[in-house]
Motif scaffolding. Structure first.
Motif, mmCIF file in Angstrom:
data_model
loop_
_atom_site.group_PDB
_atom_site.id
_atom_site.type_symbol
_atom_site.label_atom_id
_atom_site.label_comp_id
_atom_site.label_asym_id
_atom_site.label_seq_id
_atom_site.Cartn_x
_atom_site.Cartn_y
_atom_site.Cartn_z
ATOM 1 N N TYR A 1 -12.318 -0.292 -7.907
ATOM 2 C CA TYR A 1 -12.192 -0.287 -6.446
ATOM 3 C C TYR A 1 -10.785 0.130 -6.014
ATOM 4 O O TYR A 1 -10.612 1.008 -5.180
ATOM 5 N N LYS B 1 0.843 -1.211 0.000
ATOM 6 C CA LYS B 1 0.000 0.000 0.000
ATOM 7 C C LYS B 1 0.871 1.250 0.000
ATOM 8 O O LYS B 1 0.593 2.216 -0.692
ATOM 9 N N GLN C 1 -9.830 3.379 -3.883
ATOM 10 C CA GLN C 1 -9.274 3.247 -2.533
ATOM 11 C C GLN C 1 -7.824 3.712 -2.452
ATOM 12 O O GLN C 1 -7.457 4.499 -1.606
#
Lengths: 250, 240
Positions: B228, B129, B232
């Protein structure tokens, strides 16, 4: 004992993870050789048998090594079917035992260790979390035991009993060192009576180091985390106890 | 676009079903997806219930009061939570097409590696991430390096393990399907982390998933997945 069936356990006297395996072996009546490891100077054998984590416990059976205490417990149960079972037969009951074992391992144990390794505000926060988790466990026990008193002895101790025992078997030592009472009969009656029950089991009693030694372990863990230079050790992840490994268990 | 069935309590429905299997999950979660793989491999019919994790359903809170998380499997009204616990339950309840090996030692190995992969994923994913949502070059490089360090441990350990040689997906492979999420998210964001050159064994594993008949049915649909991740991870990147 034939070489093929020989069982060896590489461990360290102060490790609760090793204790779990010892309790299981004794309950099943499996003879084994205990190999005490110095976790500062790990033996070649240990590094060979557990190259991934380089930790104890490691069980050697038929020349093959099995690592990770929970994996070992299930292996013991599946391999020696003659002794008392460590898990129920029914898949749903087994799932419940595994769920709560995972809970004790991840949610309780980790947070109790956090309490040991912290002070001041951080410690207060960690203590609060432990009490929250204990409350969840107490609630869960109502469902798990389904209103019946949970009798345990050397004949029916299971994986969940063993894992909880490895954490709270030393609750008196924890209380003395940390100044906080986790196993409080008023707050957690079911849990407290359960802890009392398993500390009375003969096998557990025989394997439990004396109170003073347990106090020493927790004091050491605390010192190692808070004042490592004073403890005279390098703070290393994965090394459960260092200079303690050189002292004798009993 | 995938059809999601929503549970409508009907007394008749329960009475006529000999065996009722429900799975509470989230379409984007690799943890509930891998339960679906296990159920499909066993040929178990189940009702899938999509959970909005912002507004958790009373049913979910009732079935998993301890963690309040998905996945939760409910079999004839009895709930089971925790991804690996559910997989063991599935294997012990529906005994055909075993997911775990029969031999206790092989089984122990499978459990060891499944846990290893699960634990590693929780180290890898935050690094991924970080790599995918960083504003700065330096931070992105740091994220990539960290993720690759953990991936390398996986790669080294998994390279020679024989359970990846089998034809069907087993316990370890099903657990390892978490890796797909790294591959997909890096592709969406255009950052290279898990490359074929650096991680040949892991890459081979992801190919195996993509080509597997059962697994193919359980991968989230591509377009919504891309949307998505863009939303995100894009939002995360923008907030920095």
């Amino acid at each position: 004992m034939a070489e093929e069936n020989k069982v060896k356990l590489h461990g360290m006297w102060a490790s609760p993870y090793v204790k779990r395996v010892e309790i299981a072996l004794k309950i099943k009546g499996i003879p084994y050789e205990f190999v005490e490891e110095d976790l500062v100077n790990k033996s070649q054998l240990l590094l060979q048998y557990n190259p991934v984590h380089k930790k104890v416990p490691v069980l050697i059976h038929n020349g093959k090594s099995i690592c990770e205490s929970l994996v070992i417990l299930e292996y013991i149960d599946e391999t020696w079917k003659n002794g008392p079972p460590l898990l129920p037969q029914d898949p749903y009951k087994r799932a419940k035992v595994r769920f709560w074992t995972s809970f004790v391992e991840k949610e309780l144990l980790e947070n109790v260790l956090l309490v040991v390794r912290s002070e001041g505000e951080a410690q207060e926060k960690a203590i609060k979390v432990v009490f929250e988790k204990l409350k969840l466990l107490e609630e869960g026990l109502k469902d798990l035991f389904q209103g019946e008193t949970h009798h345990i002895d050397g004949e029916n101790m299971g994986i969940l009993d063993i894992v909880l025992c490895s954490l709270f078997g030393a609750h008196k030592a924890q209380e003395e060192v940390l100044g906080v009472k986790f196993i409080d009969p008023e707050k957690f009656p079911l849990l407290s009576s359960w802890v009392t029950a398993f500390t009375e089991v003969a096998v557990v009693k025989a394997l439990q180091p004396p109170h003073e030694k347990l106090v020493m372990v927790y004091q050491f863990l605390r010192q190692k985390a808070l004042r490592p230079s004073a403890a005279g050790v390098e703070v290393k992840e994965g090394v459960y106890v260092t200079s303690l490994s050189r002292s004798s268990p009993f | 676009m995938r059809e999601y069935s929503y549970f409508i309590p009907l007394p008749l429905q329960a009475a006529t079903m000999a065996e009722e299997v429900k799975l509470f999950g989230k379409w984007i979660s690799p943890f509930s997806r891998r339960i679906e793989v296990a159920l499909k491999l066993k040929g178990v019919e189940y009702e899938y219930i999509e959970e909005d994790l912002v507004n958790k359903s009373p049913a979910l809170l009732n079935y998993n009061p301890v963690h309040k998380k998905i996945p939760v499997l409910v079999h004839n009204g009895k709930p089971i939570a925790e991804s690996l616990v559910i997989m063991e339950y599935i294997d012990e309840t529906w005994k055909h097409n075993p997911i775990l090996p029969i031999d206790p030692f092989e089984k122990a190995m499978a459990r060891f590696w499944a846990k290893f992969i699960d634990d590693k994923f929780w180290a890898i994913w935050p690094a991924v991430k970080k790599a995918l949502t960083s504003g700065g070059e330096k931070e992105r490089e740091e994220g990539i390096e960290e993720a690759q360090l953990h991936l390398n441990t996986l790669e080294t350990q998994l390279k020679e393990k024989k359970f990846f040689g089998g034809e069907r997906l087993g316990f370890v492979e099903i657990s390892a399907s978490l890796i797909i999420w790294i591959v997909v998210s890096q592709e969406v964001m255009g950052v290279e982390i898990l490359t074929q050159e650096k991680f040949p064994a892991l890459h081979k594993l992801t190919q195996k998933f993509v080509e597997d008949d059962v697994f193919k049915q359980c991968v989230p649909p591509w377009e919504p997945l891309v949307a998505y991740f863009k939303a995100q991870l894009g939002a995360l990147a923008a907030s920095k």
